[in-house]
Motif scaffolding. Structure first.
Motif, PDB file in Angstrom:
ATOM      1  N   ASN A 332      42.356  64.871  57.968  1.00  0.00           N
ATOM      2  CA  ASN A 332      41.682  65.038  56.681  1.00  0.00           C
ATOM      3  C   ASN A 332      41.866  66.459  56.151  1.00  0.00           C
ATOM      4  OD1 ASN A 332      40.080  64.566  54.423  1.00  0.00           O
ATOM      5  ND2 ASN A 332      38.172  64.994  55.527  1.00  0.00           N
ATOM      6  N   THR A 333      43.093  66.813  55.877  1.00  0.00           N
ATOM      7  CA  THR A 333      43.424  68.168  55.425  1.00  0.00           C
ATOM      8  C   THR A 333      42.994  68.425  53.983  1.00  0.00           C
ATOM      9  OG1 THR A 333      45.647  67.407  54.824  1.00  0.00           O
ATOM     10  CG2 THR A 333      45.364  68.361  57.017  1.00  0.00           C
ATOM     11  N   GLU A 334      42.711  67.381  53.231  1.00  0.00           N
ATOM     12  CA  GLU A 334      42.281  67.540  51.839  1.00  0.00           C
ATOM     13  C   GLU A 334      40.759  67.600  51.708  1.00  0.00           C
ATOM     14  OE1 GLU A 334      44.364  65.044  48.941  1.00  0.00           O
ATOM     15  OE2 GLU A 334      45.721  64.430  50.553  1.00  0.00           O
ATOM     16  N   ASN A 335      40.072  67.603  52.833  1.00  0.00           N
ATOM     17  CA  ASN A 335      38.603  67.657  52.837  1.00  0.00           C
ATOM     18  C   ASN A 335      37.974  66.553  52.003  1.00  0.00           C
ATOM     19  OD1 ASN A 335      38.248  69.938  54.567  1.00  0.00           O
ATOM     20  ND2 ASN A 335      38.904  71.257  52.866  1.00  0.00           N
ATOM     21  N   LEU A 336      38.494  65.343  52.171  1.00  0.00           N
ATOM     22  CA  LEU A 336      37.860  64.188  51.548  1.00  0.00           C
ATOM     23  C   LEU A 336      36.476  64.004  52.181  1.00  0.00           C
ATOM     24  CD1 LEU A 336      40.930  61.778  51.673  1.00  0.00           C
ATOM     25  CD2 LEU A 336      40.166  63.144  49.718  1.00  0.00           C
ATOM     26  N   ARG A 337      35.570  63.403  51.437  1.00  0.00           N
ATOM     27  CA  ARG A 337      34.201  63.250  51.932  1.00  0.00           C
ATOM     28  C   ARG A 337      34.143  62.110  52.941  1.00  0.00           C
ATOM     29  NH1 ARG A 337      29.673  65.516  53.686  1.00  0.00           N
ATOM     30  NH2 ARG A 337      27.780  64.318  53.203  1.00  0.00           N
ATOM     31  N   ASP A 348      21.910  58.529  54.039  1.00  0.00           N
ATOM     32  CA  ASP A 348      22.022  58.318  52.602  1.00  0.00           C
ATOM     33  C   ASP A 348      23.413  58.775  52.212  1.00  0.00           C
ATOM     34  OD1 ASP A 348      21.974  58.283  49.858  1.00  0.00           O
ATOM     35  OD2 ASP A 348      20.267  59.635  49.629  1.00  0.00           O
ATOM     36  N   TRP A 349      24.295  57.839  51.927  1.00  0.00           N
ATOM     37  CA  TRP A 349      25.696  58.188  51.668  1.00  0.00           C
ATOM     38  C   TRP A 349      25.866  59.019  50.399  1.00  0.00           C
ATOM     39  CZ3 TRP A 349      23.871  53.151  51.461  1.00  0.00           C
ATOM     40  CH2 TRP A 349      23.808  52.559  50.203  1.00  0.00           C
ATOM     41  N   LYS A 350      24.876  59.036  49.540  1.00  0.00           N
ATOM     42  CA  LYS A 350      24.981  59.800  48.291  1.00  0.00           C
ATOM     43  C   LYS A 350      24.638  61.277  48.488  1.00  0.00           C
ATOM     44  CE  LYS A 350      22.011  57.202  46.190  1.00  0.00           C
ATOM     45  NZ  LYS A 350      21.709  56.368  47.387  1.00  0.00           N
ATOM     46  N   ASP A 351      24.100  61.631  49.649  1.00  0.00           N
ATOM     47  CA  ASP A 351      23.739  63.019  49.936  1.00  0.00           C
ATOM     48  C   ASP A 351      24.984  63.779  50.393  1.00  0.00           C
ATOM     49  OD1 ASP A 351      22.700  65.434  50.693  1.00  0.00           O
ATOM     50  OD2 ASP A 351      21.399  64.645  52.283  1.00  0.00           O
ATOM     51  N   ASP A 352      25.689  64.358  49.439  1.00  0.00           N
ATOM     52  CA  ASP A 352      26.951  65.025  49.755  1.00  0.00           C
ATOM     53  C   ASP A 352      26.761  66.419  50.341  1.00  0.00           C
ATOM     54  OD1 ASP A 352      28.614  62.895  48.966  1.00  0.00           O
ATOM     55  OD2 ASP A 352      28.471  63.489  46.860  1.00  0.00           O
ATOM     56  N   ALA A 353      25.527  66.882  50.417  1.00  0.00           N
ATOM     57  CA  ALA A 353      25.260  68.188  51.019  1.00  0.00           C
ATOM     58  C   ALA A 353      25.108  68.085  52.543  1.00  0.00           C
ATOM     59  CB  ALA A 353      23.998  68.795  50.411  1.00  0.00           C
ATOM     60  N   LYS A 354      24.867  66.894  53.031  1.00  0.00           N
ATOM     61  CA  LYS A 354      24.640  66.727  54.468  1.00  0.00           C
ATOM     62  C   LYS A 354      25.935  66.953  55.254  1.00  0.00           C
ATOM     63  CE  LYS A 354      23.103  63.415  58.000  1.00  0.00           C
ATOM     64  NZ  LYS A 354      22.307  64.404  58.751  1.00  0.00           N
ATOM     65  N   VAL A 355      25.818  67.706  56.329  1.00  0.00           N
ATOM     66  CA  VAL A 355      26.949  67.964  57.217  1.00  0.00           C
ATOM     67  C   VAL A 355      26.800  67.070  58.444  1.00  0.00           C
ATOM     68  CG1 VAL A 355      28.131  69.671  58.632  1.00  0.00           C
ATOM     69  CG2 VAL A 355      27.147  70.339  56.411  1.00  0.00           C
ATOM     70  N   TYR A 356      27.836  66.307  58.757  1.00  0.00           N
ATOM     71  CA  TYR A 356      27.799  65.395  59.894  1.00  0.00           C
ATOM     72  C   TYR A 356      28.522  66.022  61.077  1.00  0.00           C
ATOM     73  CZ  TYR A 356      26.106  61.874  56.682  1.00  0.00           C
ATOM     74  OH  TYR A 356      25.340  61.182  55.775  1.00  0.00           O
ATOM     75  N   GLU A 357      27.841  66.076  62.202  1.00  0.00           N
ATOM     76  CA  GLU A 357      28.448  66.664  63.395  1.00  0.00           C
ATOM     77  C   GLU A 357      29.498  65.729  63.983  1.00  0.00           C
ATOM     78  OE1 GLU A 357      26.120  66.704  67.058  1.00  0.00           O
ATOM     79  OE2 GLU A 357      24.516  65.670  65.976  1.00  0.00           O
ATOM     80  N   LYS A 358      30.419  66.295  64.709  1.00  0.00           N
ATOM     81  CA  LYS A 358      31.418  65.497  65.422  1.00  0.00           C
ATOM     82  C   LYS A 358      30.792  65.067  66.754  1.00  0.00           C
ATOM     83  CE  LYS A 358      35.288  67.840  63.170  1.00  0.00           C
ATOM     84  NZ  LYS A 358      36.494  68.695  63.350  1.00  0.00           N
ATOM     85  N   TRP A 359      29.927  64.048  66.648  1.00  0.00           N
ATOM     86  CA  TRP A 359      29.092  63.650  67.785  1.00  0.00           C
ATOM     87  C   TRP A 359      29.904  63.195  68.986  1.00  0.00           C
ATOM     88  CZ3 TRP A 359      29.825  58.775  69.529  1.00  0.00           C
ATOM     89  CH2 TRP A 359      30.400  57.849  68.640  1.00  0.00           C
ATOM     90  N   TRP A 360      31.083  62.645  68.743  1.00  0.00           N
ATOM     91  CA  TRP A 360      31.903  62.087  69.826  1.00  0.00           C
ATOM     92  C   TRP A 360      32.383  63.167  70.792  1.00  0.00           C
ATOM     93  CZ3 TRP A 360      33.020  62.370  64.674  1.00  0.00           C
ATOM     94  CH2 TRP A 360      34.074  63.196  64.288  1.00  0.00           C
ATOM     95  N   GLU A 361      32.438  64.413  70.324  1.00  0.00           N
ATOM     96  CA  GLU A 361      32.914  65.489  71.185  1.00  0.00           C
ATOM     97  C   GLU A 361      31.975  65.756  72.366  1.00  0.00           C
ATOM     98  OE1 GLU A 361      33.618  68.786  68.576  1.00  0.00           O
ATOM     99  OE2 GLU A 361      35.523  67.969  67.833  1.00  0.00           O
ATOM    100  N   LYS A 362      30.719  65.304  72.234  1.00  0.00           N
ATOM    101  CA  LYS A 362      29.770  65.458  73.344  1.00  0.00           C
ATOM    102  C   LYS A 362      30.048  64.468  74.467  1.00  0.00           C
ATOM    103  CE  LYS A 362      25.974  67.056  70.405  1.00  0.00           C
ATOM    104  NZ  LYS A 362      24.566  66.786  69.952  1.00  0.00           N
ATOM    105  N   TYR A 363      30.850  63.444  74.168  1.00  0.00           N
ATOM    106  CA  TYR A 363      31.087  62.379  75.138  1.00  0.00           C
ATOM    107  C   TYR A 363      32.545  62.285  75.578  1.00  0.00           C
ATOM    108  CZ  TYR A 363      26.470  60.557  73.851  1.00  0.00           C
ATOM    109  OH  TYR A 363      25.124  60.414  73.634  1.00  0.00           O
ATOM    110  N   ASP A 364      33.450  63.041  74.919  1.00  0.00           N
ATOM    111  CA  ASP A 364      34.873  62.868  75.272  1.00  0.00           C
ATOM    112  C   ASP A 364      35.221  63.595  76.567  1.00  0.00           C
ATOM    113  OD1 ASP A 364      35.077  65.560  74.642  1.00  0.00           O
ATOM    114  OD2 ASP A 364      36.161  65.261  72.761  1.00  0.00           O
TER     115      ASP A 364
END
Length: 364
Positions: A332-337, A348-364
Motif C-alpha cells: 500500500n505505497t499510495e497510502n490508501l485507506r 466505525d469505518w467512516k472514522d478516518d482519523a482512527k489509526v489501526y495497529e498491525k495486530w498480527w505482528e504480535k502473533y507472527d
C-alpha cells in the motif's frame, strides 16, 4: 477379483451416502431451474464467468496442486499461539450506531443506518464438509450463533463451505428476516427449511428494492461454486448494498478482472469496499486475488476505504497465516485507506482519523 469388486461397491455406496447428507445441499430444480435456464450467465449446464477463467493456471495440474497442498511444507501456516480477542456484544449496539464487526475469514456483521446485516457466517469452528478438517485457528472462533441479534438481512455470496456453513445458517433461520444470495443458492436454503418467500435470489445485474431507499444489487465476481462433485450450479456474486446515504461493496470471493473497473464506472464511488485478502496461490491465480490485486480493484471501484478479509481464521492455501496482511500493508505505497480490525472489534469505518495497529505482528 470378487474382493476388489466388493471394495469398489463399498466405496461407491459410502460416497453416495456421504454426498447425500443434508449439509451438501441440493441442486436447483423446478421453478428455480426454469429461471436459471433463462439466465445469460448459465451456459452448457453451468454458470460461467464473464471472461475465460481456468480453475487452475495453465502451468499446473490438479495432481500437482493436491500433492503440494497435502505434503508441501508451509512455515507458519497456522499461528504458533492462540489468539486473544475482545468480543463486541452485538445485542447491545445502539440502533442508531453504524458498526462493522469482523468474525474472521469472510464472516462479518454490519449495522448500517439501523439495518442489521450478517455476511457469509461460518461459526461452527471449521470450513469444510467434515468437522475434523479445515479447523479454525485457536482463539479465532469467538462468535457463536447465539451471539447474533435478529437480522434484517443475511447475505450469502456463494455456496462454498467457507462462506455457507450449514450448521450456522440452520441456527440463524429463526432470527433472519430475509436472506440475500445469488441465483441457485436458494435451493440449498429451501432444502434446509428456509421459507422461499424470505429468500431474495439475484442473478448478476439484478436488483431488489428493500424499501425506505435501501437497495441491493448482485454484481459479477470471478470465481466458481459448488459443494459436491458438480460445480457451478449456483452463481457466485458480489453485492452492492445501498442506503439513503452510503454505498457498500461486498466483494465475496473473486480473482482480478475488468469487472471491478466496470462496477466502479457504474456506481461512481463506494464509501467502503470489503475485499478478499488471502488464501491465494499462483496455481489458482484467476479465482482469487494475488497480493496487490485487491488494491488495484479498490482503486478501480473508486472506494474511499477498504477492509481486507478472507484471512486469519482458516488455512486454505500454502502461505503463512499472516502473509496476506503483511503484504497488503507493504504494497500500500499510495497510502490508501485500509482498515485492519481485530476479530470481534467494533469499528466505525467512516472514522478516518482512527489509526489501526498491525495486530498480527504480535502473533507472527
Amino acid at each position: 477379483m470378487v474382493f476388489f469388486l466388493l471394495f469398489i461397491l463399498a466405496l461407491a455406496l459410502t460416497g453416495y451416502f456421504v454426498l447425500n447428507q443434508p449439509h451438501f445441499g441440493k441442486a436447483p430444480s423446478g421453478k428455480r431451474m426454469e429461471r436459471i435456464l433463462k439466465s445469460p450467465h448459465y451456459k452448457n449446464g453451468r454458470f460461467d464467468n464473464l471472461n475465460a477463467t481456468p480453475q487452475l493456471a495453465e502451468d499446473t495440474s490438479m495432481p500437482e496442486v493436491m500433492f503440494r497442498f497435502l505434503f508441501g511444507k508451509t512455515p507458519d501456516k497456522t499461528p504458533s499461539k492462540a489468539f486473544h480477542f475482545q468480543k463486541t456484544d452485538l445485542q447491545q449496539l445502539r440502533h442508531d450506531q453504524d458498526a462493522f464487526v469482523w468474525m474472521g475469514h469472510s464472516s462479518y456483521f454490519m449495522q448500517i443506518e439501523g439495518k442489521k446485516i450478517l455476511v457469509d457466517p461460518v461459526l461452527s469452528g471449521y470450513a469444510s464438509p467434515f468437522s475434523f478438517t479445515g479447523k479454525a485457528f485457536a482463539g479465532s472462533d469467538v462468535y457463536q450463533t447465539g451471539d447474533i441479534p435478529v437480522l434484517d438481512y443475511l447475505i450469502i455470496t456463494h455456496d462454498h463451505w467457507d462462506h455457507l456453513d450449514y450448521n450456522t445458517v440452520l441456527k440463524l433461520f429463526t432470527r433472519t428476516k430475509k436472506i440475500i444470495t445469488g441465483l441457485g443458492t436458494g435451493e440449498h436454503l429451501e432444502y434446509w427449511g428456509y421459507d422461499p418467500e424470505n429468500i431474495i435470489e439475484l442473478d448478476w445485474f439484478e436488483s431488489a428494492d428493500l424499501g425506505n431507499r435501501f437497495k441491493v444489487t448482485a454484481e459479477p465476481a470471478r470465481h466458481f461454486s459448488g459443494r459436491g462433485l458438480k460445480r457451478d450450479q449456483a452463481i457466485w456474486a458480489s453485492f452492492v448494498f445501498e442506503t439513503p446515504t452510503q454505498r457498500i461493496y461486498i466483494g465475496g470471493d473473486s480473482g482480478y478482472d475488468d469487472h471491478f473497473k466496470k462496477i466502479g464506472e457504474k456506481y461512481e464511488s463506494f464509501d467502503l469496499a470489503i475485499l478478499e485478502n488471502g488464501q491465494y496461490n499462483d496455481d489458482w491465480r484467476y479465482i482469487h486475488f494475488m497480493p496487490g490485486e485487491n488494491l488495484k480493484a479498490m482503486k478501480e471501484l473508486n472506494a474511499k476505504r477498504m477492509i481486507p478479509v478472507h484471512h486469519s481464521k482458516f488455512a486454505l492455501a500454502a502461505h503463512s497465516w499472516y502473509e496476506p496482511l503483511t503484504k497488503i500493508a507493504k504494497l500500500n505505497t499510495e497510502n490508501l485507506r485500509l482498515i485492519y480490525p481485530k476479530i470481534g472489534e467494533k469499528i466505525d469505518w467512516k472514522d478516518d482519523a482512527k489509526v489501526y495497529e498491525k495486530w498480527w505482528e504480535k502473533y507472527d
